[in-house]
Scaffold this motif. Structure first.
Motif, short mmCIF file in Angstrom:
data_model
loop_
_atom_site.label_atom_id
_atom_site.label_comp_id
_atom_site.label_asym_id
_atom_site.label_seq_id
_atom_site.Cartn_x
_atom_site.Cartn_y
_atom_site.Cartn_z
N ASP A 176 -32.25 -31.38 -31.39
CA ASP A 176 -32.70 -31.44 -32.86
C ASP A 176 -32.20 -33.05 -33.39
O ASP A 176 -33.28 -33.31 -34.10
CB ASP A 176 -31.26 -30.77 -33.86
CG ASP A 176 -31.74 -29.11 -33.60
OD1 ASP A 176 -32.74 -28.90 -33.17
OD2 ASP A 176 -30.78 -28.47 -34.05
N THR A 177 -31.47 -33.82 -32.84
CA THR A 177 -31.46 -35.16 -33.04
C THR A 177 -32.24 -36.09 -32.34
O THR A 177 -32.26 -37.31 -32.47
CB THR A 177 -29.93 -35.69 -32.78
OG1 THR A 177 -29.52 -35.60 -31.58
CG2 THR A 177 -28.89 -35.06 -33.69
N GLY A 178 -33.24 -35.37 -31.42
CA GLY A 178 -34.14 -36.31 -30.74
C GLY A 178 -33.39 -37.09 -29.36
O GLY A 178 -34.40 -37.48 -28.98
N LEU A 179 -32.37 -36.75 -29.09
CA LEU A 179 -31.81 -37.28 -27.97
C LEU A 179 -32.49 -36.51 -26.81
O LEU A 179 -32.52 -37.17 -25.62
CB LEU A 179 -30.32 -36.90 -27.74
CG LEU A 179 -29.63 -37.74 -26.78
CD1 LEU A 179 -29.73 -39.27 -26.59
CD2 LEU A 179 -28.04 -37.39 -26.78
N LEU A 180 -32.80 -35.22 -26.82
CA LEU A 180 -33.31 -34.50 -25.79
C LEU A 180 -34.57 -33.82 -26.33
O LEU A 180 -34.56 -32.43 -26.55
CB LEU A 180 -32.32 -33.66 -25.13
CG LEU A 180 -32.88 -32.71 -23.71
CD1 LEU A 180 -33.28 -33.61 -23.00
CD2 LEU A 180 -31.80 -31.48 -23.62
N PRO A 181 -35.68 -34.36 -26.43
CA PRO A 181 -36.91 -33.91 -27.12
C PRO A 181 -37.22 -32.54 -26.18
O PRO A 181 -37.36 -32.91 -25.06
CB PRO A 181 -37.92 -34.86 -27.28
CG PRO A 181 -37.36 -35.92 -26.50
CD PRO A 181 -36.00 -35.87 -26.17
N PRO A 182 -37.95 -31.68 -26.73
CA PRO A 182 -38.59 -30.35 -25.71
C PRO A 182 -39.76 -30.90 -25.30
O PRO A 182 -40.46 -31.82 -25.90
CB PRO A 182 -38.65 -29.40 -26.62
CG PRO A 182 -38.98 -29.95 -27.98
CD PRO A 182 -37.85 -31.09 -28.11
N THR A 183 -40.01 -30.77 -23.94
CA THR A 183 -41.33 -30.94 -23.41
C THR A 183 -42.53 -30.19 -23.81
O THR A 183 -43.67 -30.69 -23.84
CB THR A 183 -41.17 -30.79 -21.88
OG1 THR A 183 -40.05 -31.38 -21.18
CG2 THR A 183 -42.34 -31.21 -21.18
N HIS A 184 -42.01 -28.93 -24.43
CA HIS A 184 -43.05 -27.88 -24.84
C HIS A 184 -42.66 -27.09 -25.72
O HIS A 184 -41.27 -26.85 -25.65
CB HIS A 184 -43.85 -27.55 -23.60
CG HIS A 184 -45.07 -26.25 -23.99
ND1 HIS A 184 -46.04 -26.74 -24.28
CD2 HIS A 184 -44.84 -25.10 -23.95
CE1 HIS A 184 -46.92 -25.56 -24.67
NE2 HIS A 184 -46.05 -24.71 -24.22
N ARG A 185 -43.33 -26.57 -26.86
CA ARG A 185 -43.09 -25.47 -27.36
C ARG A 185 -44.01 -24.24 -27.17
O ARG A 185 -45.23 -24.46 -27.24
CB ARG A 185 -43.01 -25.74 -28.77
CG ARG A 185 -41.62 -26.51 -29.41
CD ARG A 185 -41.53 -26.46 -30.67
NE ARG A 185 -40.42 -27.43 -31.35
CZ ARG A 185 -39.33 -26.87 -31.63
NH1 ARG A 185 -39.18 -25.58 -31.52
NH2 ARG A 185 -38.32 -27.78 -32.04
N THR A 186 -43.46 -22.96 -26.96
CA THR A 186 -44.35 -22.03 -26.86
C THR A 186 -44.99 -21.53 -28.32
O THR A 186 -44.50 -22.03 -29.26
CB THR A 186 -43.37 -20.70 -26.45
OG1 THR A 186 -42.78 -20.38 -27.46
CG2 THR A 186 -42.59 -20.93 -24.89
N ALA A 187 -45.99 -20.52 -27.95
CA ALA A 187 -46.48 -19.98 -29.48
C ALA A 187 -45.62 -19.46 -30.34
O ALA A 187 -45.73 -19.60 -31.45
CB ALA A 187 -47.63 -18.96 -29.24
N ALA A 188 -44.38 -19.16 -29.97
CA ALA A 188 -43.28 -18.27 -30.73
C ALA A 188 -42.53 -19.47 -31.21
O ALA A 188 -41.56 -19.22 -31.97
CB ALA A 188 -42.61 -17.27 -29.92
N GLY A 189 -42.91 -20.80 -30.81
CA GLY A 189 -41.90 -22.06 -31.26
C GLY A 189 -40.64 -22.37 -30.28
O GLY A 189 -39.66 -23.10 -30.69
N HIS A 190 -40.43 -21.50 -29.30
CA HIS A 190 -39.13 -21.80 -28.41
C HIS A 190 -39.35 -23.02 -27.61
O HIS A 190 -40.41 -23.44 -27.21
CB HIS A 190 -39.08 -20.63 -27.53
CG HIS A 190 -38.79 -19.01 -28.42
ND1 HIS A 190 -37.72 -19.07 -29.09
CD2 HIS A 190 -39.57 -18.13 -28.16
CE1 HIS A 190 -37.84 -17.84 -29.56
NE2 HIS A 190 -38.72 -17.22 -28.89
#
Length: 319
Positions: free
Chosen positions: A29-43
């Protein structure tokens, strides 16, 4: 990833690293570990590079590196080696503080210190090195304002100022605490202010010719120094033959009976200029400064005085 979904969910990252899900979510959430991808459901999904980044974050946090610094290291704004060096220095200071705390606690336990003594001990051990030196300097400056004998004492004490190291041994800390108590004691200051200088060997035995007096004191010094080096206590039975031999030599040289009156007279002569509390201060300084104690360089008179005045079976101490 060639159109494929990154393999790691937050739960998967937690299982692989042991870092709680809530913590990983906070990092993301703080951007220290940004997600590589989000699924269609936003996971959120993370690739292997993110997994390695999380492991690095975990290690840095375990080493007590703050989040802002951690982010700068991961973004390449800071070299990890620089951060490690800075935190190593900080850790060393913390370790030193913990060691000092441990030694103070041991000292309190050994002394059975009261709450007031404990407060004083804690305050004295928290002083920086320059503050400790100033404490001694102020004491010596106060002596300079007293009688000439006190100024002479201050000049002598300046030749060996106690300097407690940053990481002292238990013995050094205990010695420093005793020194601090002595220099805060008005009675100790008064004893220094009125102390006489010790006489020369040839003047130490009134009634004897100078060369005879010097020989008597020299022989006594050698005998007592050997006993001190061997760890013989002046009150012990092991001191008896040594003291009897010294008294016998004095009796023969002075033409006096080797009885209690002579023993007390000798004790009074050897007391001149040899205050046991002042001798104790010097021994404490040697301990704090971690100097090798050479028995021949320490006053022998306090040992001999105590031995001469120790009651023995069949020997009455003179009034």
């Amino acid at each position: 990833m060639n159109g494929t979904t990154p393999p790691h969910s937050i739960g998967s990252l937690s299982a692989r690293t042991g870092i709680p899900v809530r913590t990983i979510r906070f990092y993301s959430d703080t951007g220290l570990l940004p997600p590589t991808h989000r699924t269609a459901a936003g996971h959120r999904r993370f690739d292997d590079a993110a997994l390695q980044r999380l492991r690095t974050i975990g290690v840095l946090r375990e080493l007590d590196v703050d989040l802002t610094t951690t982010r700068r290291v991961l973004d390449g704004d800071l070299l990890l080696a620089e951060v490690a060096a800075a935190h190593a220095d900080a850790a060393e200071l913390q370790i030193r503080a913990l060691r000092m705390r441990l030694k103070v606690l041991r000292l309190i336990a050994r002394r059975g210190a009261t709450p007031e003594e404990t407060t004083r001990m804690h305050r004295l051990t928290q002083l920086a090195s320059d503050e400790r030196r100033r404490l001694v300097a102020d004491f010596l400056h106060g002596l300079d304002a007293d009688a000439p004998a006190a100024r002479n004492a201050a000049a002598a004490l300046r030749t060996a100022v106690p300097d407690l190291p940053d990481d002292p041994s238990d013995a050094q800390l205990a010695a420093w605490m005793e020194i601090a108590e002595l220099i805060a004691d008005d009675d100790f200051r008064a004893r220094l202010a009125h102390a006489a200088l010790p006489p020369a060997d040839e003047d130490a035995v009134p009634g004897a010719a100078p060369h005879t007096a010097a020989d008597l004191v020299h022989q006594a010094r050698q005998a007592v120094t050997a006993a001190m080096a061997a760890g013989t206590a002046p009150e012990s039975d092991g001191a008896v033959p040594l003291v009897e031999a010294i008294v016998a030599r004095f009796a023969a040289a002075l033409g006096r009976p080797a009885g209690p009156e002579l023993r007390e007279w000798m004790a009074r002569q050897f007391e001149v200029g040899h205050d046991p509390l002042v001798a104790r201060y010097w021994r404490l300084v040697w301990t704090v400064n971690d100097w090798h104690v050479v028995p021949g360089h320490l006053p022998f008179q306090p040992w001999l005085i105590k031995a001469l005045r120790t009651p023995r079976p069949g020997c009455t101490i003179a009034d």
